[in-house]
Motif scaffolding. Sequence first.
Motif, short mmCIF file in Angstrom:
data_model
loop_
_atom_site.label_atom_id
_atom_site.label_comp_id
_atom_site.label_asym_id
_atom_site.label_seq_id
_atom_site.Cartn_x
_atom_site.Cartn_y
_atom_site.Cartn_z
N MET A 71 0.85 -1.19 0.00
CA MET A 71 0.00 0.00 0.00
C MET A 71 0.88 1.24 0.00
O MET A 71 2.02 1.20 0.47
N SER A 72 0.35 2.33 -0.52
CA SER A 72 1.15 3.56 -0.56
C SER A 72 1.00 4.37 0.73
O SER A 72 1.91 5.10 1.11
N SER A 73 -0.16 4.25 1.41
CA SER A 73 -0.39 5.03 2.62
C SER A 73 -1.61 4.48 3.36
O SER A 73 -2.43 3.75 2.79
N LYS A 74 -1.73 4.87 4.61
CA LYS A 74 -2.92 4.52 5.40
C LYS A 74 -4.16 5.17 4.80
O LYS A 74 -5.24 4.57 4.76
N GLU A 75 -4.00 6.38 4.30
CA GLU A 75 -5.14 7.10 3.72
C GLU A 75 -5.66 6.42 2.46
O GLU A 75 -6.86 6.42 2.19
N GLU A 76 -4.76 5.81 1.70
CA GLU A 76 -5.18 5.07 0.51
C GLU A 76 -6.13 3.94 0.88
O GLU A 76 -7.16 3.73 0.23
N VAL A 77 -5.80 3.21 1.94
CA VAL A 77 -6.66 2.08 2.37
C VAL A 77 -7.99 2.61 2.89
O VAL A 77 -9.04 2.04 2.61
N LEU A 78 -7.96 3.72 3.62
CA LEU A 78 -9.21 4.33 4.08
C LEU A 78 -10.10 4.66 2.89
O LEU A 78 -11.32 4.39 2.93
N TYR A 79 -9.53 5.20 1.84
CA TYR A 79 -10.32 5.53 0.66
C TYR A 79 -10.96 4.29 0.07
O TYR A 79 -12.15 4.29 -0.26
N TRP A 80 -10.21 3.20 -0.05
CA TRP A 80 -10.77 1.99 -0.66
C TRP A 80 -11.88 1.39 0.20
O TRP A 80 -12.87 0.87 -0.32
N ILE A 81 -11.74 1.47 1.51
CA ILE A 81 -12.81 0.99 2.39
C ILE A 81 -14.08 1.80 2.14
O ILE A 81 -15.18 1.25 1.96
N ILE A 82 -13.93 3.12 2.10
CA ILE A 82 -15.09 4.00 1.99
C ILE A 82 -15.72 3.91 0.61
O ILE A 82 -16.96 3.82 0.48
N VAL A 83 -14.91 3.95 -0.44
CA VAL A 83 -15.49 3.93 -1.79
C VAL A 83 -16.16 2.59 -2.06
O VAL A 83 -17.17 2.52 -2.78
N ASP A 84 -15.64 1.52 -1.48
CA ASP A 84 -16.23 0.21 -1.70
C ASP A 84 -17.65 0.15 -1.14
O ASP A 84 -18.58 -0.32 -1.81
N VAL A 85 -17.85 0.65 0.08
CA VAL A 85 -19.19 0.57 0.66
C VAL A 85 -20.11 1.63 0.05
O VAL A 85 -21.31 1.38 -0.15
N ALA A 86 -19.59 2.80 -0.31
CA ALA A 86 -20.41 3.81 -1.00
C ALA A 86 -20.89 3.27 -2.34
O ALA A 86 -22.04 3.47 -2.73
N GLN A 87 -20.01 2.57 -3.04
CA GLN A 87 -20.39 1.96 -4.32
C GLN A 87 -21.42 0.86 -4.12
O GLN A 87 -22.32 0.67 -4.93
N GLU A 88 -21.30 0.13 -3.00
CA GLU A 88 -22.27 -0.93 -2.71
C GLU A 88 -23.66 -0.36 -2.46
O GLU A 88 -24.66 -0.92 -2.94
N PHE A 89 -23.76 0.74 -1.72
CA PHE A 89 -25.05 1.40 -1.55
C PHE A 89 -25.64 1.75 -2.92
O PHE A 89 -26.82 1.49 -3.20
N PHE A 90 -24.80 2.34 -3.77
CA PHE A 90 -25.25 2.81 -5.08
C PHE A 90 -25.68 1.66 -5.97
O PHE A 90 -26.79 1.66 -6.53
N ASP A 91 -24.83 0.65 -6.12
CA ASP A 91 -25.12 -0.46 -7.02
C ASP A 91 -26.32 -1.28 -6.55
O ASP A 91 -27.20 -1.65 -7.34
N SER A 92 -26.35 -1.60 -5.25
CA SER A 92 -27.46 -2.38 -4.70
C SER A 92 -28.77 -1.62 -4.82
O SER A 92 -29.82 -2.21 -5.12
N GLY A 93 -28.71 -0.32 -4.59
CA GLY A 93 -29.91 0.50 -4.72
C GLY A 93 -30.46 0.49 -6.13
O GLY A 93 -31.67 0.35 -6.35
#
Length: 197
Positions: A53-75
């Motif tokens: 990984m490049s940074s802790k913030e990079e992993v935070l982004y992937w966690i957040i975008v993954d669940v935000a995308q899940e809300f969107f796609d499932s909806g």
Amino acid sequence: MGAPEERIPQTGRYADIVHECTLLFSEIGYERASVRMLADRLGMKSGSLYSHMSSKEEVLYWIIVDVAQEFFDSGHRAVEAAGSAEDQVRALCRSHMRVISQKKLKVRVYFDEWRKLDQPHQDKIISLRDEYEHLLSSLISHGNANGEFECEPRLTSRLILSALNSTLEWYSAEGPLTAEELADSIIDLFFAGMRQR
């Protein structure tokens, strides 16, 4: 129109890092979580993590975008399978509660920590969130147009999502209601005020 899809990279070690970061960030918060803590959980040296990984913030982004995308796609999938505007709103609310129930720790990290992202990443999350809110408000607008509802779409959509999101703090899948049943109970309260008189 769908939002551009981003998902967590699916390499085995990176998935392990995302999983442990999700646990750590949800337990003690992003700012208190250190790379050393993460390395200890993974049985690695701190320096070795940066080969994955490049940074802790990079992993935070992937966690957040993954669940935000899940809300969107499932909806979107839920809405496409429903009929009337009322049925579509109900389907979206059920989908929303399923994501909260099934991805509770990631959702907590999303809700609590998204403002810790850098501005370009925040902008991406805001864009995805706005598209999701627009989906719900457009369903309500359609219901207004065909006589099912009589309410202000943007305000109503935000109030509905706020009510659903608040369940993160107290809902348990081990309780008397399933996620879908809780979504029905919440949206039925809103429908009582939204329906055309």
